[in-house]
Motif scaffolding. Structure first.
Motif, PDB file in Angstrom:
ATOM      1  N   MET A   1       0.983  -0.332   1.337  1.00  0.00           N
ATOM      2  CA  MET A   1       0.132  -0.820   0.268  1.00  0.00           C
ATOM      3  C   MET A   1      -0.920   0.234  -0.040  1.00  0.00           C
ATOM      4  O   MET A   1      -0.694   1.145  -0.789  1.00  0.00           O
ATOM      5  N   ALA A   2      -2.108   0.102   0.511  1.00  0.00           N
ATOM      6  CA  ALA A   2      -3.201   1.008   0.177  1.00  0.00           C
ATOM      7  C   ALA A   2      -3.528   1.888   1.371  1.00  0.00           C
ATOM      8  O   ALA A   2      -3.341   1.504   2.511  1.00  0.00           O
ATOM      9  N   ASP A   3      -4.039   3.056   1.087  1.00  0.00           N
ATOM     10  CA  ASP A   3      -4.455   3.991   2.117  1.00  0.00           C
ATOM     11  C   ASP A   3      -5.660   3.426   2.852  1.00  0.00           C
ATOM     12  O   ASP A   3      -6.699   3.132   2.245  1.00  0.00           O
ATOM     13  N   ASP A   4      -5.552   3.282   4.170  1.00  0.00           N
ATOM     14  CA  ASP A   4      -6.616   2.712   4.987  1.00  0.00           C
ATOM     15  C   ASP A   4      -7.911   3.504   4.856  1.00  0.00           C
ATOM     16  O   ASP A   4      -8.993   2.946   4.802  1.00  0.00           O
ATOM     17  N   ASN A   5      -7.839   4.823   4.788  1.00  0.00           N
ATOM     18  CA  ASN A   5      -9.042   5.641   4.687  1.00  0.00           C
ATOM     19  C   ASN A   5      -9.749   5.455   3.346  1.00  0.00           C
ATOM     20  O   ASN A   5     -10.962   5.591   3.257  1.00  0.00           O
ATOM     21  N   TYR A   7      -9.244   2.591   1.127  1.00  0.00           N
ATOM     22  CA  TYR A   7      -9.494   1.200   0.750  1.00  0.00           C
ATOM     23  C   TYR A   7      -9.821   0.266   1.910  1.00  0.00           C
ATOM     24  O   TYR A   7     -10.183  -0.874   1.681  1.00  0.00           O
ATOM     25  N   GLY A   8      -9.677   0.700   3.137  1.00  0.00           N
ATOM     26  CA  GLY A   8      -9.934  -0.175   4.269  1.00  0.00           C
ATOM     27  C   GLY A   8      -8.802  -1.142   4.519  1.00  0.00           C
ATOM     28  O   GLY A   8      -7.754  -1.082   3.866  1.00  0.00           O
ATOM     29  N   LYS A   9      -9.027  -2.056   5.467  1.00  0.00           N
ATOM     30  CA  LYS A   9      -7.986  -3.029   5.823  1.00  0.00           C
ATOM     31  C   LYS A   9      -8.561  -4.257   6.522  1.00  0.00           C
ATOM     32  O   LYS A   9      -7.879  -4.936   7.259  1.00  0.00           O
TER      33      LYS A   9
END
Length: 175
Positions: A1-5, A7-9
């Motif tokens: 999905m989204a890059d953790d760095n 967009y977070g998680k």
């Protein structure tokens, strides 16, 4: 999905729109932002921040923003920072989580302190936000509910939902 760095998680939540399309919401603790993305074919869309400008939301592993949907209406609630002075807000998408409107304050001006909002939507598309309400200095905790009679455009004054609870309700537990 989204890059953790990027967009977070933190503390993801999921709802579906009227077509059964998943819409996911989560937070990023490093800047206290809240993001939403929806499934588009075999991948998720680029996440959209629902916290305006430089405003920050309370984002934690154990509590934080919440999401609910009815049809193509998607509602996200969060508490702004700093927590002791912030407010409970709701943002709404009428197109299944693609675009979100302006924030609407869900708590009345009479609320001195609040925290831990959660949201649900009735079959008519009207959201209800439950949150903890306190007098100054975090005393007299109550769980209250603020209902919207008009699809999230405005919210009525909150109603105490915990007054029949024996003793004091837990002041550090999300609903």
């Amino acid at each position: 999905m989204a890059d953790d760095n990027t967009y977070g998680k933190t503390r993801p939540r999921i709802v579906v729109d009227s077509n059964g399309t998943p819409v996911v919401m989560w937070g990023r603790k490093t800047d206290d932002k809240v993001y939403v993305a929806r499934l588009d074919g075999n991948s998720f869309t680029t996440p959209v921040s629902v916290v305006p400008g430089s405003e920050e939301a309370f984002v934690s592993d154990w509590a934080g923003p919440d999401i609910a949907s009815n049809g193509n209406d998607v509602f996200v609630t969060y508490h702004s920072q700093p927590e002791a002075e912030g407010f409970v807000y709701v943002v709404k998408s009428s197109d299944g989580g693609v675009n979100f409107g302006d924030t609407v304050r869900a708590e009345s001006a009479a609320v001195e302190q609040s925290r831990f909002p959660v949201i649900a939507v009735d079959p008519n598309g009207n959201p209800a936000v439950m949150f903890m309400k306190f007098e100054g200095n975090w005393i007299d905790p109550q769980y209250v509910v603020a209902n919207s009679p008009d699809g999230g455009a405005t919210y009525l004054d909150d109603v105490n939902a915990s007054e029949i609870a024996p003793g004091e309700v837990c002041d550090c537990c999300p609903a």
